[in-house]
Write a protein that holds these residues in place. Structure first.
Motif, PDB file in Angstrom:
ATOM      1  N   GLN A   1       0.842  -1.204   0.000  1.00 53.38           N
ATOM      2  CA  GLN A   1       0.000   0.000   0.000  1.00 53.38           C
ATOM      3  C   GLN A   1       0.872   1.248   0.000  1.00 53.38           C
ATOM      4  O   GLN A   1       0.588   2.226  -0.683  1.00 53.38           O
ATOM      5  CB  GLN A   1      -0.897   0.021   1.240  1.00 53.38           C
ATOM      6  CG  GLN A   1      -2.039  -0.971   1.196  1.00 53.38           C
ATOM      7  CD  GLN A   1      -2.868  -0.926   2.481  1.00 53.38           C
ATOM      8  OE1 GLN A   1      -2.581  -0.180   3.407  1.00 53.38           O
ATOM      9  NE2 GLN A   1      -3.896  -1.751   2.546  1.00 53.38           N
ATOM     10  N   LEU A   2       1.954   1.194   0.773  1.00 55.15           N
ATOM     11  CA  LEU A   2       2.828   2.368   0.881  1.00 55.15           C
ATOM     12  C   LEU A   2       3.551   2.655  -0.428  1.00 55.15           C
ATOM     13  O   LEU A   2       3.776   3.815  -0.776  1.00 55.15           O
ATOM     14  CB  LEU A   2       3.853   2.157   2.001  1.00 55.15           C
ATOM     15  CG  LEU A   2       3.291   2.217   3.413  1.00 55.15           C
ATOM     16  CD1 LEU A   2       4.340   1.812   4.421  1.00 55.15           C
ATOM     17  CD2 LEU A   2       2.789   3.615   3.730  1.00 55.15           C
ATOM     18  N   VAL A   3       3.905   1.586  -1.142  1.00 54.09           N
ATOM     19  CA  VAL A   3       4.584   1.772  -2.426  1.00 54.09           C
ATOM     20  C   VAL A   3       3.685   2.573  -3.368  1.00 54.09           C
ATOM     21  O   VAL A   3       4.156   3.417  -4.139  1.00 54.09           O
ATOM     22  CB  VAL A   3       4.942   0.393  -3.034  1.00 54.09           C
ATOM     23  CG1 VAL A   3       5.358   0.530  -4.478  1.00 54.09           C
ATOM     24  CG2 VAL A   3       6.053  -0.263  -2.221  1.00 54.09           C
ATOM     25  N   ALA A   4       2.372   2.343  -3.253  1.00 52.80           N
ATOM     26  CA  ALA A   4       1.424   3.011  -4.165  1.00 52.80           C
ATOM     27  C   ALA A   4       0.885   4.319  -3.596  1.00 52.80           C
ATOM     28  O   ALA A   4       0.028   4.952  -4.213  1.00 52.80           O
ATOM     29  CB  ALA A   4       0.266   2.069  -4.457  1.00 52.80           C
ATOM     30  N   GLU A   5       1.414   4.749  -2.442  1.00 52.18           N
ATOM     31  CA  GLU A   5       0.811   5.895  -1.751  1.00 52.18           C
ATOM     32  C   GLU A   5       0.883   7.196  -2.544  1.00 52.18           C
ATOM     33  O   GLU A   5      -0.015   8.033  -2.462  1.00 52.18           O
ATOM     34  CB  GLU A   5       1.508   6.077  -0.399  1.00 52.18           C
ATOM     35  CG  GLU A   5       0.695   6.818   0.617  1.00 52.18           C
ATOM     36  CD  GLU A   5       1.419   6.872   1.946  1.00 52.18           C
ATOM     37  OE1 GLU A   5       0.883   6.328   2.902  1.00 52.18           O
ATOM     38  OE2 GLU A   5       2.527   7.430   2.024  1.00 52.18           O
ATOM     39  N   LYS A   6       1.958   7.373  -3.291  1.00 52.96           N
ATOM     40  CA  LYS A   6       2.126   8.662  -3.974  1.00 52.96           C
ATOM     41  C   LYS A   6       1.610   8.663  -5.409  1.00 52.96           C
ATOM     42  O   LYS A   6       1.777   9.660  -6.113  1.00 52.96           O
ATOM     43  CB  LYS A   6       3.600   9.064  -3.944  1.00 52.96           C
ATOM     44  CG  LYS A   6       4.003   9.611  -2.586  1.00 52.96           C
ATOM     45  CD  LYS A   6       5.218  10.497  -2.670  1.00 52.96           C
ATOM     46  CE  LYS A   6       5.396  11.247  -1.352  1.00 52.96           C
ATOM     47  NZ  LYS A   6       6.611  12.060  -1.354  1.00 52.96           N
ATOM     48  N   ALA A   7       1.014   7.570  -5.827  1.00 52.22           N
ATOM     49  CA  ALA A   7       0.475   7.534  -7.194  1.00 52.22           C
ATOM     50  C   ALA A   7      -0.626   8.590  -7.333  1.00 52.22           C
ATOM     51  O   ALA A   7      -1.578   8.588  -6.561  1.00 52.22           O
ATOM     52  CB  ALA A   7      -0.087   6.151  -7.489  1.00 52.22           C
ATOM     53  N   PRO A   8      -0.511   9.512  -8.294  1.00 53.27           N
ATOM     54  CA  PRO A   8      -1.488  10.602  -8.374  1.00 53.27           C
ATOM     55  C   PRO A   8      -2.851  10.181  -8.921  1.00 53.27           C
ATOM     56  O   PRO A   8      -3.838  10.869  -8.701  1.00 53.27           O
ATOM     57  CB  PRO A   8      -0.821  11.615  -9.297  1.00 53.27           C
ATOM     58  CG  PRO A   8       0.189  10.855 -10.065  1.00 53.27           C
ATOM     59  CD  PRO A   8       0.591   9.682  -9.251  1.00 53.27           C
ATOM     60  N   TYR A   9      -2.883   9.077  -9.645  1.00 52.73           N
ATOM     61  CA  TYR A   9      -4.178   8.612 -10.180  1.00 52.73           C
ATOM     62  C   TYR A   9      -4.660   7.442  -9.328  1.00 52.73           C
ATOM     63  O   TYR A   9      -4.017   6.391  -9.292  1.00 52.73           O
ATOM     64  CB  TYR A   9      -4.020   8.162 -11.639  1.00 52.73           C
ATOM     65  CG  TYR A   9      -3.656   9.282 -12.571  1.00 52.73           C
ATOM     66  CD1 TYR A   9      -4.642  10.034 -13.205  1.00 52.73           C
ATOM     67  CD2 TYR A   9      -2.325   9.599 -12.809  1.00 52.73           C
ATOM     68  CE1 TYR A   9      -4.300  11.078 -14.053  1.00 52.73           C
ATOM     69  CE2 TYR A   9      -1.974  10.642 -13.647  1.00 52.73           C
ATOM     70  CZ  TYR A   9      -2.972  11.377 -14.266  1.00 52.73           C
ATOM     71  OH  TYR A   9      -2.638  12.410 -15.097  1.00 52.73           O
TER      72      TYR A   9
END
Lengths: 245, 739
Positions: A101-109
């Motif tokens: 989940q943290l790896v994907a935390e900064k994904a803007p979409y």
């Protein structure tokens, strides 16, 4: 000035803060539409829609959506479908799942897929850096998912009459969200820098002042009680109070 | 003549400690980032970053359920989800984990596997706990596989965590390959008719990433500067220790004795000053009103719970008093170490939000952090006001007020325990819009009745009662009359009984710590009061809250304390939040942005702060406690016995602060406002105790000097022509008494 500068800088640099959101609905249907056919039993389609909602969060479908929306797939993430036991409070996500989940935390979409309880409809919600971007990705969900399904149908040689058919229910609805986020961040930066700056100034000044006071006090103690200091080491042999006792 | 300076030490003697400190800081920094080995000699990087990978599999058949409407019914979906569960359990078996370990290059070591977590398996308080046999396999806990299914959909999720991204991906792909091979083998051995064969359909490639990529350097830098800061402070304190000791002694000697009469003192409750009365009302609200459950229909930028408008009113009164009143009645604002520590903590909290604003906005968590920051600001504003208003002689009276209010809360708690009637919620609910918390008057998962009192959490209630306990115990010790002593002893009994009625382990752990701490400072007095009367106290607790004490003791027994969910869940969190800690080790992900309803209930303020404001914020939170304790310490350790009353009150306040510091490890203190407000009020008491009583003087209004007309040709504000002769004395300005 430093506080104002940091607030302004933060506000200007936070261009990828998501401010756009869009939503679109997709009907999981048969070639002879459930909506137009009285003899069609919707239950299998409803259970299939729940499966679809989960499959749509997978990387396989996201790749197709990203391709259609012309957005790098690394900037996309999906959540959901928030049903079953997972919707309870205090979800005890272990470290392994949380890392992902943290790896994907900064994904803007960010996309969320929610299957309706009593009808074969999936509601997809998109959050993106701007309203047009959100609308663009929401518009790509139907096509991207359809492409994925068609590939499987082609691979399995599914007869035309048995093909699962996806239908988009109207065009995506978009709006702006998170309007005050940038201002909040700027205000937080301003206050933080201001308080830290004041504390540093007051702290250093106070420390020097206190040091001077104590140095003066040491001089007085040395004058009245010279034996309290070891001349070589500048180290008190005994405290002044103990000496007097 | 200026006294001669003490002789200066040689340059080497002055620089040696600084050099030693730098060396020590460097060693600490290296030890944080690397682990040394002796044979062979070398430094090995510590594993402070994690590789994470994820993949999903659809349990399908040859005519895909996604593609063909003829293949799937609800029954088949359920069957698929059952198969997914079976596969998840297969992959965490001994044979599978050993095979995966071999394939990714661990040799004879197995990987660690767990799951599925969504189904909440293995979380029961009712299943009999069997003795655990020693692990026969050689399991490497750094390489982990987690399998998950939700029980409703035929999707199997595989998660992996390993020291590197490459290894994490290898774990997931090996597990997937192993499952596919297993199914192929089964289907070859036992062929099935038609399209009954299960197809494990990968839902896209494995996704992976690194968590905590810069954590090592951040932690090393933090270690270096922390050692330098603490060491530098200690060196400075040591260098000036004689002067400091002398200064502390003389400062205490200058303070007036609280028990000595001060004629004409304008002290609460015998005062017409409005602010102490407002403070008393606020404290009464903290104890008697479930203010956090009362949302007023007000349009405020933050939550409209009852404490906010009351605090705003208190703040306006404070500003008005500052503007209008002069003399001793005016609030005295002297910034001290507690003020600085609280402000520094607040600043770091703001900084954490500013620096992580984008991620918070992504996760739609900005609103939550703003609410929490506003709550934190409320605590600090309350402290600033209380610290400037309280006078030393008022501290004892406010302590007595707190004990009285604590006894009322304890009685209300006992009534709730025995009659299932919450006085606070029910009575206030008749006049204000009170929202009862979830689980009101219900039994929790381990059979405890949920008791709320005026709070939103039983733990908060237990902590609040424990915070009053030191004042009650020292009140009993210092009582001047027999009647007072008996009343205080009854208060101690009721506070203990009220706490125990909450049936939380905290209700015994924190009071026990309180009593031990008091005994460390005043052993004889504490044993004489509490020790001799323990039978009386036990009787009070037992007869007012029958069964509660046994229930709490039962939870603390060695066989239960480590197996109950309330304990195992807490310990399980230490591992589960590791990725969050490594993600932002220094400044955190944003103050209080770790939503317990979205992620995980932590029940540990320190853990919560480590995640949300990082190591710096957590250190500053601890600094607040340290500042409070160090501010009270000179008063407690005054060996001259100048003012035993101040020493006693300072000791009670210190023990209360330590109780909250311990309570912070047991629940998220800052989210439940009763305890922080009370903590900051106790801090204000400490600040007041360090000051001398102001001179007896009635309150006066500040009156601006009258504007005297200078003449027709002079502009307002400019001095007019001076009349010849002696300068007339201005008429005495009238300073009316504040009514």
């Amino acid at each position: 000035m430093l506080a104002v500068g940091s607030a302004a800088g933060l506000k200007l640099s936070s261009h990828s803060v998501p401010t756009g959101a869009a939503t679109v609905q997709i009907l999981v249907d048969a070639p002879t539409s459930e909506l137009a056919n009285l003899t069609q039993n919707p239950t299998p389609l409803i259970s299939r829609a729940a499966v679809f909602a989960q499959v749509m969060t997978s990387q396989a479908v996201l790749q197709n959506i990203a391709e259609v929306a012309k957005v790098p797939v690394t900037q996309m993430t999906a959540q959901g479908p928030y049903s079953g036991a997972g919707e309870s409070l205090d979800v005890i996500t272990p470290a392994e799942a949380r890392s992902n989940q943290l790896v994907a935390e900064k994904a803007p979409y960010r996309m969320t897929f929610l299957a309706q309880q009593n009808e074969p409809v999936i509601t997809a919600t998109v959050q993106a850096p701007s309203v047009p971007a959100a609308e663009q990705v929401a518009g790509a969900i139907y096509t991207g998912t359809q492409n994925y399904v068609k590939a499987i149908q082609h691979e399995g040689h599914t007869p035309e009459a048995d093909k699962v058919t996806l239908r988009q229910l109207g065009s995506p609805q978009a709006a702006s969200v998170n309007g005050s986020s940038r201002t909040t961040m700027a205000a937080a930066a301003f206050l933080a820098v201001l308080i830290i700056g004041l504390l540093v100034i007051l702290g250093i000044e106070g420390l020097f002042k206190r040091d001077r006071e104590l140095e003066g006090l040491e001089r007085e103690i040395a004058e009245f009680d010279p034996l309290a200091h070891d001349a070589a080491a500048r180290r008190p042999l005994v405290s002044a109070g103990e000496r007097r006792r | 003549m200026r006294p001669a300076a003490p002789p200066r030490a040689s340059r080497w003697r002055r620089l040696a400690p600084i050099g030693a400190l730098c060396t020590l800081a460097a060693i600490a920094a290296v030890a944080i980032g690397y682990s040394p080995t002796i044979a062979p000699p070398g430094l090995h990087a510590r594993s402070v970053q994690l590789g994470a990978a994820r993949s999903q599999l659809l349990i399908d058949n040859t005519d895909s359920a996604l593609a063909d409407i003829g293949t799937q019914t609800q029954y088949q979906t359920e069957l698929g989800s059952q198969l997914a569960l079976s596969y998840a359990l297969y992959l965490r078996g001994d044979a599978a984990t050993a095979e995966i370990g071999r394939e990714i290059g661990l040799g004879s070591r197995s990987i660690s596997a767990s799951g599925p977590f969504t189904l909440l398996l293995e979380r029961t308080n009712y299943a009999r706990k069997l003795p655990t046999l020693p692990e026969p396999r050689n399991v490497d806990g750094s390489y982990r596989l987690l399998t998950d299914v939700d029980g409703a959909h035929p999707v199997l999720s595989l998660y992996a965590q390993a020291p590197t991204v490459h290894e994490a991906v290898a774990i997931v792909e090996t597990a997937r390959g192993l499952l596919e091979r297993h199914l192929d083998g089964d289907q070859t051995d036992h062929p099935l008719p038609g399209n009954s064969d299960v197809v494990v359909r990968p839902l896209g490639p494995t996704t992976a990433g690194l968590v905590g990529s810069g954590a090592r350097w951040q932690l090393m830098a933090f270690g270096f500067f922390a050692v330098m800061l603490v060491g530098g402070s200690l060196l400075w304190a040591r260098r000036r220790r004689t002067a400091r000791a002398h200064d502390a002694k003389s400062s205490i000697a200058k303070l007036d004795r609280l028990d000595d009469p001060l004629p004409g003192a304008d002290e609460w409750p015998h005062t017409r000053r409005a602010l102490p009365w407002a403070l008393a009302a606020f404290i009464a609200m903290l104890f008697l009103v479930p203010f956090d459950a009362i949302a007023l229909p007000l349009h405020l930028p933050v939550n409209g719970t009852l404490d906010r408008p009351v605090l705003i009113a208190l703040g306006m009164l404070w500003f008005a008093t500052l503007a209008v009143v002069s003399g001793a009645a005016r609030p005295r604002m002297r910034l001290g170490r507690i003020h600085y520590a609280a402000l520094a903590f607040f600043a770091v909290c703001l900084l954490s939000v500013a620096l992580n604003g984008q991620a918070l906005a992504n996760m739609t968590e900005v609103g939550l952090t703003v609410k929490k920051l506003a709550l934190l600001a409320s605590y600090i504003v309350f402290f600033f006001i209380a610290a400037s208003v309280l006078r030393p002689r008022e501290v004892a009276r406010f302590a007595a007020l707190m004990v009285g209010l604590g006894v009322i809360v304890a009685l209300g708690t006992i009534i709730e325990y025995r009659f299932h009637y919450n006085l606070f919620y029910e009575l206030w609910g008749t006049v204000l819009p009170v929202t009862k918390p979830n689980g009101f008057d219900t039994i929790d998962s381990i059979g405890r009745l949920t008791i709320y009192g005026p709070t939103l959490q039983p733990l908060e209630l237990a902590a609040m009662l424990a915070m009053v306990l030191p004042f009650a115990i020292l009140g009993a010790i210092d009582a001047k009359t027999r009647r007072q002593r008996i009343l205080y002893i009854v208060a101690v009994g009721l506070l203990l009984a009220g706490g125990v009625a909450t049936a939380r382990k905290t209700s015994l752990v924190v009071p026990a710590v309180v009593i031990v701490l008091l005994a460390c400072y005043r052993p004889r007095d504490v044993f004489r009061t509490v020790g001799r009367l323990c039978i009386v106290l036990f009787a009070i607790v037992h007869f007012t809250s029958p069964g509660a004490l046994g229930s709490v003791i039962n939870q603390l027994e060695p066989g239960h304390v480590n197996s109950a969910l309330t304990t195992t869940d807490r310990t399980a969190r230490y591992d589960a939040v590791t990725p969050d800690l490594l993600r932002h080790p220094l400044i955190g992900r944003g103050y209080e942005s770790y939503d317990p309803q979205k992620y995980r209930i932590l029940d540990n303020q320190y853990l919560d702060l480590l995640i949300t404001v990082g190591a710096i914020g957590t250190l500053l939170y601890l600094t607040i406690f340290a500042a409070m304790i160090s501010a009270a310490r000179p008063l407690i350790r005054d060996r001259s016995g100048h003012d035993p009353r101040r020493a006693s009150l300072a000791l009670a306040a210190t023990v209360t602060v330590i109780a909250v510091a311990i309570g912070s490890a047991l629940f998220d203190v800052l989210s439940f406002p009763h305890v922080p407000y009370l903590l900051f009020f106790v801090a204000a008491m400490i600040v007041a105790l360090r000051e001398a009583s102001p001179a007896a003087e009635p309150a006066r209004l500040r009156v601006a000097p009258p504007v005297v007309s200078a003449g027709p040709n002079v502009a307002p504000g400019e001095p007019g022509p001076q009349p010849p002769g002696p300068v007339p004395t201005p008429p005495e300005t009238r300073e009316p008494v504040l009514v």
